[in-house]
Design a protein around this motif. Structure first.
Motif, short mmCIF file in Angstrom:
data_model
loop_
_atom_site.label_atom_id
_atom_site.label_comp_id
_atom_site.label_asym_id
_atom_site.label_seq_id
_atom_site.Cartn_x
_atom_site.Cartn_y
_atom_site.Cartn_z
N PRO A 126 0.84 -1.20 0.00
CA PRO A 126 0.00 0.00 0.00
C PRO A 126 0.87 1.25 0.00
O PRO A 126 1.95 1.26 0.60
CB PRO A 126 -0.80 -0.13 1.30
CG PRO A 126 0.11 -0.91 2.21
CD PRO A 126 0.88 -1.85 1.30
N ALA A 127 0.41 2.29 -0.69
CA ALA A 127 1.22 3.51 -0.78
C ALA A 127 0.32 4.73 -0.97
O ALA A 127 -0.83 4.61 -1.37
CB ALA A 127 2.21 3.41 -1.95
N ILE A 128 0.88 5.89 -0.70
CA ILE A 128 0.24 7.16 -0.98
C ILE A 128 0.88 7.72 -2.24
O ILE A 128 2.10 7.88 -2.31
CB ILE A 128 0.44 8.17 0.19
CG1 ILE A 128 -0.16 7.61 1.47
CG2 ILE A 128 -0.15 9.52 -0.16
CD1 ILE A 128 -1.66 7.42 1.44
N ALA A 129 0.07 7.98 -3.25
CA ALA A 129 0.55 8.62 -4.48
C ALA A 129 0.38 10.12 -4.27
O ALA A 129 -0.74 10.63 -4.25
CB ALA A 129 -0.24 8.14 -5.69
N LEU A 130 1.49 10.83 -4.08
CA LEU A 130 1.43 12.25 -3.75
C LEU A 130 0.68 13.03 -4.82
O LEU A 130 1.00 12.96 -5.99
CB LEU A 130 2.84 12.80 -3.57
CG LEU A 130 3.68 12.10 -2.50
CD1 LEU A 130 5.07 12.69 -2.45
CD2 LEU A 130 3.01 12.17 -1.15
N GLY A 131 -0.35 13.75 -4.41
CA GLY A 131 -1.15 14.53 -5.33
C GLY A 131 -2.26 13.74 -6.01
O GLY A 131 -3.04 14.29 -6.77
N ALA A 132 -2.34 12.43 -5.73
CA ALA A 132 -3.36 11.63 -6.42
C ALA A 132 -4.10 10.67 -5.49
O ALA A 132 -5.00 10.00 -5.93
CB ALA A 132 -2.72 10.83 -7.55
N GLY A 133 -3.72 10.58 -4.23
CA GLY A 133 -4.43 9.68 -3.32
C GLY A 133 -3.70 8.37 -3.10
O GLY A 133 -2.49 8.30 -3.06
N TYR A 134 -4.48 7.30 -3.00
CA TYR A 134 -4.01 5.98 -2.63
C TYR A 134 -3.61 5.15 -3.84
O TYR A 134 -4.22 5.23 -4.90
CB TYR A 134 -5.12 5.27 -1.85
CG TYR A 134 -4.83 3.87 -1.46
CD1 TYR A 134 -3.96 3.59 -0.41
CD2 TYR A 134 -5.41 2.80 -2.13
CE1 TYR A 134 -3.68 2.29 -0.04
CE2 TYR A 134 -5.14 1.50 -1.76
CZ TYR A 134 -4.28 1.25 -0.71
OH TYR A 134 -4.02 -0.03 -0.35
N SER A 135 -2.58 4.33 -3.67
CA SER A 135 -2.11 3.42 -4.72
C SER A 135 -1.66 2.13 -4.03
O SER A 135 -1.17 2.18 -2.90
CB SER A 135 -0.94 4.05 -5.47
OG SER A 135 -0.28 3.12 -6.26
N HIS A 136 -1.84 1.00 -4.66
CA HIS A 136 -1.29 -0.22 -4.08
C HIS A 136 -1.02 -1.25 -5.17
O HIS A 136 -1.52 -1.15 -6.28
CB HIS A 136 -2.22 -0.82 -3.02
CG HIS A 136 -3.45 -1.46 -3.58
ND1 HIS A 136 -4.63 -0.79 -3.67
CD2 HIS A 136 -3.66 -2.69 -4.08
CE1 HIS A 136 -5.53 -1.59 -4.21
NE2 HIS A 136 -4.97 -2.76 -4.47
N SER A 137 -0.22 -2.22 -4.81
CA SER A 137 0.01 -3.37 -5.68
C SER A 137 0.12 -4.60 -4.81
O SER A 137 0.51 -4.54 -3.64
CB SER A 137 1.27 -3.18 -6.53
OG SER A 137 2.41 -3.10 -5.73
#
Length: 155
Positions: A126-137
């Protein structure tokens, strides 16, 4: 946004700092860029590149670990050629675009050595995509170890 990864590649280095405890550093890339490349309709591509710093605790052939990741994720929309009969996705419009963001997050991983040089495992990042919200793989990994010293992890 959602994408299914088709392929990934990574290179990892590790060092045992104590019995059963290994520190790791890796560069990893994954992409779904071949999913709709031959489509006349508009389609999306997504890729991810990151650096992963972490540690693994080994219990016989098994290991669990985690760490931190920093990198980027790219989402790209390729608009259709409407003159050839292709249709665009209403959500993205008629123009192609590329959206790239830096990601910061965590990594969780578990695996099993099935031979002295081959490991299978699973991961969630799980990660935070700066300027775009949440991202995960998340997914499965097949790791081939090329030992450069006479130490073998598998017992």
């Amino acid at each position: 946004m959602c994408a299914t990864g088709i392929m990934g590649f990574g290179i990892e280095g590790g060092y045992f700092i104590a019995d059963n405890m290994r520190l790791t550093a890796s560069l990893e890339w994954a992409s779904n860029s071949m999913v709709n490349i031959f489509s006349l309709d508009g389609y999306t591509k997504q890729s991810q590149f990151h650096i992963n710093l972490g540690g693994h605790w080994h219990i016989g052939r098994w290991d669990v670990g985690g760490g931190v990741i920093v990198g980027n994720t790219t989402f790209e929309y390729i608009a259709a050629d409407t003159e050839l009969g292709g249709a665009n996705d209403d959500r993205y419009g008629n123009l192609s675009f590329r959206d790239r963001h830096t990601t910061l997050g965590l990594s969780y991983e578990a695996g099993c050595m099935i031979s002295p040089f081959l490991r299978i495992g699973a991961y969630f990042q799980p990660a935070i995509a700066l300027g775009a919200g949440y991202s995960h793989s998340f997914g499965a990994k097949l790791t081939i170890y090329l030992p450069f010293i006479n130490a073998v992890v598998c017992k």
